[in-house]
Design a protein around this motif. Structure first.
Motif, PDB file in Angstrom:
ATOM      1  N   ASP A   1       0.815  -1.214   0.000  1.00 40.68           N
ATOM      2  CA  ASP A   1       0.000   0.000   0.000  1.00 40.68           C
ATOM      3  C   ASP A   1       0.852   1.268   0.000  1.00 40.68           C
ATOM      4  O   ASP A   1       0.435   2.300  -0.529  1.00 40.68           O
ATOM      5  N   PHE A   2       2.039   1.189   0.609  1.00 40.89           N
ATOM      6  CA  PHE A   2       2.938   2.343   0.601  1.00 40.89           C
ATOM      7  C   PHE A   2       3.301   2.709  -0.830  1.00 40.89           C
ATOM      8  O   PHE A   2       3.224   3.881  -1.235  1.00 40.89           O
ATOM      9  N   TRP A   3       3.696   1.716  -1.622  1.00 38.90           N
ATOM     10  CA  TRP A   3       4.123   1.993  -2.986  1.00 38.90           C
ATOM     11  C   TRP A   3       2.963   2.348  -3.889  1.00 38.90           C
ATOM     12  O   TRP A   3       3.124   3.105  -4.857  1.00 38.90           O
ATOM     13  N   VAL A   4       1.797   1.837  -3.580  1.00 43.75           N
ATOM     14  CA  VAL A   4       0.603   2.252  -4.336  1.00 43.75           C
ATOM     15  C   VAL A   4       0.345   3.740  -4.113  1.00 43.75           C
ATOM     16  O   VAL A   4       0.018   4.477  -5.054  1.00 43.75           O
ATOM     17  N   GLU A   5       0.497   4.184  -2.864  1.00 44.97           N
ATOM     18  CA  GLU A   5       0.276   5.612  -2.600  1.00 44.97           C
ATOM     19  C   GLU A   5       1.327   6.466  -3.296  1.00 44.97           C
ATOM     20  O   GLU A   5       1.003   7.508  -3.880  1.00 44.97           O
ATOM     21  N   VAL A   6       2.594   6.027  -3.253  1.00 48.20           N
ATOM     22  CA  VAL A   6       3.644   6.781  -3.945  1.00 48.20           C
ATOM     23  C   VAL A   6       3.354   6.821  -5.440  1.00 48.20           C
ATOM     24  O   VAL A   6       3.516   7.860  -6.092  1.00 48.20           O
ATOM     25  N   ARG A   7       2.912   5.711  -5.984  1.00 46.98           N
ATOM     26  CA  ARG A   7       2.523   5.665  -7.401  1.00 46.98           C
ATOM     27  C   ARG A   7       1.438   6.684  -7.710  1.00 46.98           C
ATOM     28  O   ARG A   7       1.526   7.451  -8.672  1.00 46.98           O
ATOM     29  N   ASP A   8       0.418   6.723  -6.868  1.00 49.73           N
ATOM     30  CA  ASP A   8      -0.692   7.649  -7.093  1.00 49.73           C
ATOM     31  C   ASP A   8      -0.237   9.105  -7.021  1.00 49.73           C
ATOM     32  O   ASP A   8      -0.711   9.961  -7.781  1.00 49.73           O
ATOM     33  N   LEU A   9       0.691   9.390  -6.102  1.00 49.85           N
ATOM     34  CA  LEU A   9       1.193  10.762  -5.966  1.00 49.85           C
ATOM     35  C   LEU A   9       1.982  11.171  -7.205  1.00 49.85           C
ATOM     36  O   LEU A   9       1.830  12.292  -7.712  1.00 49.85           O
ATOM     37  N   PHE A  10       2.832  10.286  -7.699  1.00 49.72           N
ATOM     38  CA  PHE A  10       3.537  10.579  -8.944  1.00 49.72           C
ATOM     39  C   PHE A  10       2.551  10.790 -10.093  1.00 49.72           C
ATOM     40  O   PHE A  10       2.743  11.665 -10.947  1.00 49.72           O
ATOM     41  N   SER A  11       1.512   9.990 -10.115  1.00 46.58           N
ATOM     42  CA  SER A  11       0.539  10.087 -11.200  1.00 46.58           C
ATOM     43  C   SER A  11      -0.206  11.414 -11.174  1.00 46.58           C
ATOM     44  O   SER A  11      -0.518  11.988 -12.229  1.00 46.58           O
ATOM     45  N   LYS A  12      -0.477  11.910  -9.973  1.00 47.68           N
ATOM     46  CA  LYS A  12      -1.200  13.184  -9.871  1.00 47.68           C
ATOM     47  C   LYS A  12      -0.408  14.346 -10.455  1.00 47.68           C
ATOM     48  O   LYS A  12      -0.989  15.338 -10.899  1.00 47.68           O
ATOM     49  N   ILE A  13       0.929  14.240 -10.424  1.00 53.74           N
ATOM     50  CA  ILE A  13       1.740  15.307 -11.021  1.00 53.74           C
ATOM     51  C   ILE A  13       2.234  14.895 -12.407  1.00 53.74           C
ATOM     52  O   ILE A  13       3.116  15.540 -12.979  1.00 53.74           O
ATOM     53  N   GLU A  14       1.658  13.778 -12.934  1.00 49.57           N
ATOM     54  CA  GLU A  14       1.931  13.301 -14.282  1.00 49.57           C
ATOM     55  C   GLU A  14       3.398  12.927 -14.492  1.00 49.57           C
ATOM     56  O   GLU A  14       3.957  13.103 -15.570  1.00 49.57           O
ATOM     57  N   ALA A  15       4.010  12.416 -13.455  1.00 47.53           N
ATOM     58  CA  ALA A  15       5.366  11.871 -13.561  1.00 47.53           C
ATOM     59  C   ALA A  15       5.218  10.377 -13.817  1.00 47.53           C
ATOM     60  O   ALA A  15       5.397   9.547 -12.919  1.00 47.53           O
ATOM     61  N   TRP A  16       4.890  10.020 -15.086  1.00 48.76           N
ATOM     62  CA  TRP A  16       4.456   8.656 -15.380  1.00 48.76           C
ATOM     63  C   TRP A  16       5.592   7.647 -15.285  1.00 48.76           C
ATOM     64  O   TRP A  16       5.368   6.498 -14.882  1.00 48.76           O
ATOM     65  N   LYS A  17       6.802   8.030 -15.658  1.00 50.95           N
ATOM     66  CA  LYS A  17       7.929   7.084 -15.557  1.00 50.95           C
ATOM     67  C   LYS A  17       8.127   6.655 -14.108  1.00 50.95           C
ATOM     68  O   LYS A  17       8.253   5.461 -13.804  1.00 50.95           O
ATOM     69  N   GLU A  18       8.132   7.631 -13.209  1.00 51.02           N
ATOM     70  CA  GLU A  18       8.347   7.323 -11.790  1.00 51.02           C
ATOM     71  C   GLU A  18       7.127   6.616 -11.199  1.00 51.02           C
ATOM     72  O   GLU A  18       7.274   5.757 -10.315  1.00 51.02           O
ATOM     73  N   ALA A  19       5.927   6.962 -11.664  1.00 47.65           N
ATOM     74  CA  ALA A  19       4.720   6.252 -11.219  1.00 47.65           C
ATOM     75  C   ALA A  19       4.821   4.776 -11.586  1.00 47.65           C
ATOM     76  O   ALA A  19       4.437   3.890 -10.807  1.00 47.65           O
ATOM     77  N   GLY A  20       5.376   4.504 -12.780  1.00 48.69           N
ATOM     78  CA  GLY A  20       5.558   3.111 -13.193  1.00 48.69           C
ATOM     79  C   GLY A  20       6.552   2.387 -12.304  1.00 48.69           C
ATOM     80  O   GLY A  20       6.339   1.215 -11.940  1.00 48.69           O
TER      81      GLY A  20
END
Length: 496
Positions: free
Chosen positions: A154-173
């Motif tokens: 769940d920690f990494w899911v949240e980090v993924r979502d935060l990256f996605s909100k700022i459209e940092a898709w490479k890091e979200a991946g």
């Protein structure tokens, strides 16, 4: 093709937007650099975060704060205490971001605290998009990805979502893949990773077609935004400096037309003191001394003293930085000690005179008491603090100083009584003053118990020390003191 969890809602929220003030921030940052050079890391963190409230997008200062945090860690700095962790971060998204960054700075390897800063930075970016705080979120997120130690999906899911909100898709991946490693059978995570990769492909393709660059996506946005913000900050600071010089010129011309006009003199002094430069401050001092001679009004002399004390403090910081750079510099040590004594002598004389001029102002008696205490004039300091404690604003701190004075004179019963009154006057046991009062009380009780063989004092000291330890185990030497008090309690037969 973005999925719902990555939907953006920018510019929302009812909190009052933060106002950028690079000039005010610059003062905090300059002070932060000076005290950091003196290895006063906790105060440096406080100054940096105060500055970031006024200039939250200043990435250079976020990085400088991070450097101080790591230096503090190497020097043995401990995480924030329970009381600080549970304090309110503020009402705005920016204030909450800065508060979370302060806590992270005191535990700089804690990835959960990094995640908290990233979360609040994203929230601040959504609430106030003109501040472009997505940069802060991206920077912190990259630090999280550099050393992925947390083994919770769940920690990494949240980090993924935060990256996605700022459209940092490479890091979200990258974050999504870390979540998948912890839950490899999750079809949902796999589907979401594919959608993230699709977003990344579209984003990078769009950027490449637009400008022909190899580098695309959020990284280019961050780089370009940083340049723009730095230009804006430099321009704002330059404009401020130019405006001050213009104000000095205008007010000097007005004063020279009528040198007897005290209002014009005061306005010129105000302008001269804006830049905190010796040459202009010395000119201001001469004007204030002239006004004092002309009018006999003591307030002009007070202001002269204030300016001189600021100059002493600046010189002390400069010499302290030299000593930190070269601790073996004997000449710097000598000059530092000479300046310290000179400053203390000046402040003693200054506050003694102010107390004579304003005998009912307890703030002045309190300041005089502090200087007397520093100078080792304990009896005189006791007199000053006994009067200053009559003002509710200085009551608890005056009791703290009085307790210390009595301990220096080995008046243990008086110290115990006074410090108990101080604890009563300041019931908050979790802030710095509350802990200092209680710590000194344990010391007074311990000394009294050893001198009089009083088991009740030993028992009380042990109980108070236990309360401090449970609140902040890293406060001063509370662990060692607790061990000594347990031994003393056994010796006096005072164990519960």
């Amino acid at each position: 093709m973005a999925i719902n969890i990555f939907s953006k809602s920018r510019g929302q929220g009812g909190a009052t937007p933060a106002k950028r003030d690079p000039r005010k921030a610059r003062r905090f940052f300059e002070h932060a650099e000076a005290v950091a050079d003196a290895r006063n890391y906790d105060y440096a963190i406080e100054c940096y975060t105060n500055g970031l409230r006024h200039d939250p997008g200043n990435m250079d200062k976020h990085a400088a704060l991070r450097d101080v945090a790591l230096r503090r860690k190497v020097a043995g700095g401990k995480p924030a205490g329970l009381g600080e962790r549970f304090k309110s971060g503020g009402s705005t998204a920016v204030e909450k971001m800065v508060h979370s960054e302060r806590l992270w700075s005191k535990d700089p390897l804690n990835q959960k605290l990094m995640r908290d800063v990233m979360r609040h930075a994203v929230e601040a970016d959504e609430a106030e998009p003109e501040l472009a705080l997505a940069e802060v979120a991206f920077w912190v997120g990259k630090l999280i990805l550099e050393a992925p130690t947390i083994k919770k999906r769940d920690f990494w899911v949240e980090v993924r979502d935060l990256f996605s909100k700022i459209e940092a898709w490479k890091e979200a991946g990258e974050a999504c893949r870390l979540a998948l490693q912890l839950d490899p059978n999750s079809d949902k995570l796999l589907r979401e990773l594919k959608e993230i990769e699709a977003e990344r492909t579209m984003q990078e393709g769009g950027y490449s077609q637009a400008d022909g660059a190899e580098e695309g996506g959020f990284r280019r946005f961050v780089r370009d935004a940083q340049k723009q913000h730095q230009l804006e900050r430099d321009e704002a600071i330059a404009k401020t400096a130019d405006a001050v010089e213009e104000a000095i010129a205008e007010r000097r011309a007005a004063y020279e037309q009528n040198p007897e006009d005290l209002e014009r003199l005061s306005k010129l002094v105000d302008a001269l003191l804006q830049r905190e430069r010796d040459e202009q401050e010395n000119e201001a001092i001469k004007l204030l001394e002239k006004a004092h001679e002309q009018t006999g009004q003591y307030r002009y002399k007070v202001r002269v003293g204030d300016v001189r004390m600021k100059q002493f403090n600046r010189q002390m910081r400069s010499l302290r930085a030299q000593l930190d750079a070269d601790p073996e510099d004997a000449d710097a040590k000598r000059r530092y000690e000479e300046l310290r004594k000179k400053r203390l002598a000046f402040e003693l004389e200054e506050y003694a005179e102010r107390v004579k001029q304003y005998p009912t102002d307890m703030s002045l008696r309190f300041e005089l008491g502090k200087r007397l205490y520093q100078a080792g004039q304990i009896d005189e300091a006791i007199s000053a603090f006994q009067q200053a404690k009559g003002d509710p604003k200085y009551r608890a701190t005056s009791h703290q100083y009085l307790g210390s004075c009595y301990l220096k004179k080995s008046w243990y019963e008086e110290a115990v009584d006074t410090l108990r009154q101080g604890v009563e006057a300041h019931p908050d046991s979790d802030d710095r003053l509350g802990k200092e009062l209680r710590y000194l009380l344990t010391e007074a009780l311990e000394r009294s118990a050893r001198e009089t063989k009083n088991p009740d004092h030993a028992r009380e000291a042990q109980k108070i020390a236990s309360q401090i330890l449970q609140s902040d185990i890293n406060f001063r030497d509370i662990r060692e003191r607790m061990d000594k008090l347990r031994t003393l309690a056994k010796e006096l037969g005072a164990e519960d």
